[in-house]
Design a protein around this motif. Structure first.
Motif, PDB file in Angstrom:
ATOM      1  N   VAL A 145      -9.623  -6.420   1.344  1.00  0.00           N
ATOM      2  CA  VAL A 145      -9.499  -5.209   0.524  1.00  0.00           C
ATOM      3  C   VAL A 145      -9.338  -3.994   1.423  1.00  0.00           C
ATOM      4  O   VAL A 145      -8.471  -3.138   1.200  1.00  0.00           O
ATOM      5  N   MET A 146     -10.140  -3.959   2.499  1.00  0.00           N
ATOM      6  CA  MET A 146     -10.070  -2.803   3.401  1.00  0.00           C
ATOM      7  C   MET A 146      -8.701  -2.705   4.057  1.00  0.00           C
ATOM      8  O   MET A 146      -8.172  -1.607   4.273  1.00  0.00           O
ATOM      9  N   ILE A 189      -3.311   0.034   4.407  1.00  0.00           N
ATOM     10  CA  ILE A 189      -1.845   0.035   4.310  1.00  0.00           C
ATOM     11  C   ILE A 189      -1.378   1.120   3.337  1.00  0.00           C
ATOM     12  O   ILE A 189      -0.373   1.787   3.565  1.00  0.00           O
ATOM     13  N   TYR A 190      -2.137   1.298   2.279  1.00  0.00           N
ATOM     14  CA  TYR A 190      -1.736   2.286   1.263  1.00  0.00           C
ATOM     15  C   TYR A 190      -2.234   3.697   1.588  1.00  0.00           C
ATOM     16  O   TYR A 190      -2.114   4.601   0.783  1.00  0.00           O
ATOM     17  N   ARG A 191      -2.793   3.867   2.733  1.00  0.00           N
ATOM     18  CA  ARG A 191      -3.374   5.149   3.148  1.00  0.00           C
ATOM     19  C   ARG A 191      -4.358   5.677   2.098  1.00  0.00           C
ATOM     20  O   ARG A 191      -4.448   6.875   1.837  1.00  0.00           O
ATOM     21  N   ALA A 192      -5.032   4.721   1.479  1.00  0.00           N
ATOM     22  CA  ALA A 192      -6.125   5.092   0.582  1.00  0.00           C
ATOM     23  C   ALA A 192      -7.411   5.108   1.394  1.00  0.00           C
ATOM     24  O   ALA A 192      -7.371   4.882   2.615  1.00  0.00           O
ATOM     25  N   ARG A 193      -8.539   5.420   0.753  1.00  0.00           N
ATOM     26  CA  ARG A 193      -9.806   5.466   1.504  1.00  0.00           C
ATOM     27  C   ARG A 193     -10.892   4.746   0.726  1.00  0.00           C
ATOM     28  O   ARG A 193     -10.878   4.726  -0.497  1.00  0.00           O
ATOM     29  N   GLN A 211     -10.475   5.255  -3.082  1.00  0.00           N
ATOM     30  CA  GLN A 211      -9.863   6.497  -3.559  1.00  0.00           C
ATOM     31  C   GLN A 211      -8.411   6.503  -3.073  1.00  0.00           C
ATOM     32  O   GLN A 211      -8.145   6.404  -1.887  1.00  0.00           O
ATOM     33  N   ALA A 212      -7.483   6.602  -4.036  1.00  0.00           N
ATOM     34  CA  ALA A 212      -6.068   6.592  -3.664  1.00  0.00           C
ATOM     35  C   ALA A 212      -5.387   7.819  -4.237  1.00  0.00           C
ATOM     36  O   ALA A 212      -5.630   8.198  -5.378  1.00  0.00           O
ATOM     37  N   VAL A 213      -4.576   8.459  -3.395  1.00  0.00           N
ATOM     38  CA  VAL A 213      -3.791   9.605  -3.861  1.00  0.00           C
ATOM     39  C   VAL A 213      -2.341   9.305  -3.520  1.00  0.00           C
ATOM     40  O   VAL A 213      -2.038   8.916  -2.390  1.00  0.00           O
ATOM     41  N   GLY A 214      -1.443   9.481  -4.490  1.00  0.00           N
ATOM     42  CA  GLY A 214      -0.052   9.207  -4.162  1.00  0.00           C
ATOM     43  C   GLY A 214       0.835   9.309  -5.369  1.00  0.00           C
ATOM     44  O   GLY A 214       0.420   9.782  -6.438  1.00  0.00           O
ATOM     45  N   ARG A 215       2.068   8.860  -5.169  1.00  0.00           N
ATOM     46  CA  ARG A 215       2.998   8.841  -6.294  1.00  0.00           C
ATOM     47  C   ARG A 215       2.540   7.777  -7.278  1.00  0.00           C
ATOM     48  O   ARG A 215       1.879   6.812  -6.918  1.00  0.00           O
ATOM     49  N   GLU A 228       4.001   5.373  -8.680  1.00  0.00           N
ATOM     50  CA  GLU A 228       4.364   3.975  -8.440  1.00  0.00           C
ATOM     51  C   GLU A 228       3.589   3.378  -7.258  1.00  0.00           C
ATOM     52  O   GLU A 228       3.354   2.178  -7.205  1.00  0.00           O
ATOM     53  N   GLN A 229       3.159   4.252  -6.325  1.00  0.00           N
ATOM     54  CA  GLN A 229       2.312   3.754  -5.243  1.00  0.00           C
ATOM     55  C   GLN A 229       0.963   3.311  -5.785  1.00  0.00           C
ATOM     56  O   GLN A 229       0.426   2.285  -5.391  1.00  0.00           O
ATOM     57  N   ILE A 230       0.419   4.118  -6.680  1.00  0.00           N
ATOM     58  CA  ILE A 230      -0.873   3.780  -7.288  1.00  0.00           C
ATOM     59  C   ILE A 230      -0.724   2.474  -8.087  1.00  0.00           C
ATOM     60  O   ILE A 230      -1.578   1.588  -8.013  1.00  0.00           O
ATOM     61  N   ASP A 231       0.378   2.386  -8.842  1.00  0.00           N
ATOM     62  CA  ASP A 231       0.649   1.169  -9.614  1.00  0.00           C
ATOM     63  C   ASP A 231       0.618  -0.053  -8.700  1.00  0.00           C
ATOM     64  O   ASP A 231       0.009  -1.073  -9.008  1.00  0.00           O
TER      65      ASP A 231
END
Lengths: 571, 183
Positions: free
Chosen positions: B111-112, B117-121, B133-137, B139-142
């Protein structure tokens, strides 16, 4: 100058040139009523039901062109206004409704006679306010009147907490309103104007559909000049009747669901449709996909949200009808369309040959009553109709001459509108004869306002077309539901005796031969008068465009075949 | 996700509206969407750079006609000061998601890695779960959620899209658009 909130309400209305207020006092507006004793400039009309107050303010506004005002208390009184607000909203009538509200300390507490009035009325008002601080009140009053009458008119509601009515503040009435988000209309685009003029120049078979917006903009003169200069025939929506006199050679009368066949055929055959101050309501267009299939469309409309909502125009002029008609008038060349007018005139001759009035029917039928009413009143009375068959017959057989002459609930179709709206109409035009035309069904929804008519001593004439049914619903049941008359046969009281109980004179008419005499008697009677016409029961309104059909596919009036007794069996 | 210019095609449109920050204004907007039968995909509201003015971003599903109507009807609300359809404009559109994922010793590092890879935290850790915590477009979140769904998603919340046009094409909408590299 320190004034209470209640005084500020009246002081503000003085500055807005309000003269008449329709209302009923109650717990949460008592301070406002108490302050009224200091303002004898206002005439207060006590209603019998708050719905009546809203319709009266509406009728007053439609006739006078001013903002109509009603004043009621909280809770049930405010909810009773809802139908009247929705009626005014749909027909773009300028109104301010003032409601009392429980004190701010009790807001949201389910207090006695508390309703979330701004919440309830939000979809049926142009804008509304809840006033919780007396220092905001003058500003709110100023804005409310401004919003109600500016741009496309509509009802605005002000809900005032009772403690605000009692609190005092320095009263300064604002000179101007600053509303960042309020844009009445965009204005005419020069390119669009040029394009419109070119389309008009090129058209061989142009047609104007004129609506309520023409009258609201005081643009009937401009419409007539424009139609005459370019020789363009004019058909009208229900609320547009009176835009040009129906006896004018270019008038085709009403179009739409119960419009004349020649008007609807003209819509289907025209190559240019100029829609002025109308919103392509489904009762006008019928099946949208097949509406005016051969036409380019120019839409003159103030409310941009109506442009392209139902019908996508080729050109739109976003402005007040007066402004846009004046602009077009200056651009267009004088033209003649004799061939087109001849075609329409052939259709019209066929319409007239089928007219029920040409059949020598002995029975008492409503179209005859309407045409005789037109003769009796010289075509000049203010007619306030209710909703249903009688409303359509009035629209077809009373040949309206003037703007603001026909008051009717066109958009919402509110049964019970006529009698209270007539009270407002007569208050606005005390010297003009005002006639109510209602059915037995709708009249029974608000007949309690007969008491208001008597208390105010208004010389309103009431025509009830009694056919023993909810007539228009029965017609639909006959045509589309296998003649199963469920819930439509209707018992009614003896309307003349009922009127007598209120102290109103009246007469029952059962024979065709009595119609003229009875109408004359009512017209000459100095006070209010009720006429009950017990008409032939199962008569239908024709022509008719069935719901979902194209406007050219009409159920025509049956062709006239004289039966042995002179009675047309088809009727 | 850009709308095509074809009318009658159901697509997503992103619209920004500026509202007076007064009680009941959001209710007016939402009530309008409901009674006009507009199909709202997401709606976010918060402060703008001007005190007293809130900024609303909404994503609406429908054809061009419906979006045109939604915008014109919004304009008629007295408390709405400006409306702008930014669907076809270069714009930054972002949303945030918080996802609680159930993990154990064997899955935590997977998971980490995905989060990395998604530059989430990862913003919260416990023995049996992590909060991402994810911030993005959108479709990236999707796509992130798609991957995380292979593990146990215990809880999830998305904010809906907030948007801002790029370069000079901001509030006035009449400046020259300067394209910049996508962030």
């Amino acid at each position: 100058m320190k004034l209470t909130g209640a005084q500020i309400v009246w002081e503000s209305m003085l500055r807005e040139q309000v003269e008449v207020v329709f209302g009923m006092p109650g717990g949460a507006n008592l301070p406002i009523y108490d302050a009224l004793s200091q303002y004898p400039q206002f005439h207060h009309v006590l209603v019998r039901h708050e719905q009546g107050a809203a319709h009266m303010a509406d009728g007053y506004a439609r006739v006078s062109g001013k903002v109509g005002v009603c004043l009621v208390t909280s809770g049930p009184a405010a909810t009773n206004l809802v139908t009247g607000l929705a009626t005014a909203m749909m027909d773009s009538v300028p109104m301010v409704a003032i409601t009392g509200q429980v004190p701010t300390s009790l807001l949201g507490n389910d207090a006695f006679q508390e309703t979330d009035v701004t919440g309830v009325t939000q979809p049926v008002t142009k804008h509304n306010y809840l006033v919780t601080d007396v220092r905001e009140l003058a500003q709110v009053m100023k804005e409310a009147f401004h919003i109600a009458r500016t741009g496309r008119p509509g009802p605005v509601l002000i809900d005032i907490c009772k403690d605000v009515q009692n609190d005092s503040t320095d009263f300064v009435y604002p000179e101007e309103v600053k509303l960042a988000g309020f844009r009445p209309w965009r204005g005419i685009d020069e390119g669009a104007l040029e394009q419109a003029a070119t389309l008009i120049e090129q058209a061989q078979r142009p047609l104007i559909i004129a609506g309520h917006g023409v009258q609201m903009a005081h643009a009937t003169q401009e419409l007539r000049q424009f139609a005459e200069k370019a020789e363009i025939p004019v058909t009208m929506t229900l609320l547009g009747l009176g835009d040009i006199p129906e006896t004018h050679p270019l008038s085709l009368g009403m179009c739409g669901m119960h419009g004349e066949a020649h008007a609807n055929l003209a819509i289907q055959e025209c190559d240019l449709l100029i829609a002025v101050g109308m919103r392509f309501d489904d009762r006008v267009t019928g099946k949208l996909d097949e509406f005016a299939p051969n036409a380019r469309i120019i839409h003159l409309e103030m409310d941009e949200a109506e442009v392209g909502k139902n019908v996508q125009p080729d050109v739109a002029l976003i402005a007040d009808a007066k402004e846009s008609l004046q602009a077009l008038l200056a651009r267009v060349q004088a033209k003649r369309h004799q061939q087109w007018l001849k075609q329409i005139s052939d259709w019209r001759n066929e319409s007239e040959a089928r007219d029920i009035l040409r059949a020598e029917v002995d029975e008492l039928i409503p179209p005859y009553v309407m045409r005789q009413l037109w003769h009796t009143t010289g075509g000049d009375a203010i007619i306030v109709t209710d909703v249903g068959q009688h409303q359509m017959w009035e629209a077809q057989y009373y040949l309206h001459q003037h703007p603001r002459q026909l008051l009717t609930s066109g958009g919402l179709g509110t049964m019970g509108y006529a009698l209270p709206a007539a009270v407002g109409a007569q208050m606005a035009a005390p010297d003009t004869p005002v006639w109510v035309v209602a059915g037995d069904g709708g009249f029974q929804m608000t007949l309690q306002e007969m008491a208001t008519v008597m208390q105010e001593n208004l010389p309103i004439k009431i025509v009830i077309i009694n056919n023993g049914f909810l007539g228009m619903v029965r017609q639909w049941q006959q045509l589309f539901y296998g003649k199963r008359y469920t819930g439509t046969p209707m018992f009614s009281p003896d309307f003349v005796q009922l009127a007598a109980a209120y102290g109103m004179a009246g007469r029952t008419v059962k024979q065709k031969q009595e119609v003229n005499d009875a109408l004359q008697q009512a017209a000459e009677h100095p006070g209010p008068f009720l006429l009950e016409f017990q008409v032939k029961e199962e008569v239908n309104v024709y022509p008719m465009v069935a719901p979902g059909a194209a406007v050219g596919e009409l159920l025509r009036r049956p062709t006239i075949v004289q039966g042995p007794s002179g009675v047309n069996p088809a009727w | 996700m850009n709308a095509t210019v074809n009318a009658n095609q159901h697509t997503q449109h992103t619209v920004v509206a500026w509202l007076e920050d007064k009680p009941g204004v959001l209710n007016r907007v939402v009530g309008l969407f409901r009674r006009r039968n507009f199909n709202i995909e997401s709606l976010t509201v918060g402060h703008s750079e001007t005190p007293g003015i809130s900024r609303l971003t909404f994503v609406v599903n429908g054809d061009d006609h419906m979006v045109d109507q939604a915008i014109k009807q919004l304009y008629k609300l007295v408390n709405v000061t400006k409306v702008e359809n930014i669907t076809d404009k270069p714009a930054i559109k972002r949303e945030m998601a918080l996802v609680r994922v159930g993990v154990d010793g064997s899955t935590r590092s997977d998971v980490m890695q995905i989060v990395d890879i998604y530059r989430a935290r990862i913003v919260d850790v416990s023995m049996d779960s992590v909060v991402v915590q994810a911030v993005g477009r959108q479709e990236q979140i999707d796509s992130l959620l798609d991957l995380l769904s292979n593990y146990r998603i215990l809880e999830m919340v998305r904010t809906g899209v907030v948007a801002m046009t790029r370069g000079q094409a901001g509030r006035n909408g009449n400046g020259k658009i300067k394209r910049r590299a996508a962030l």
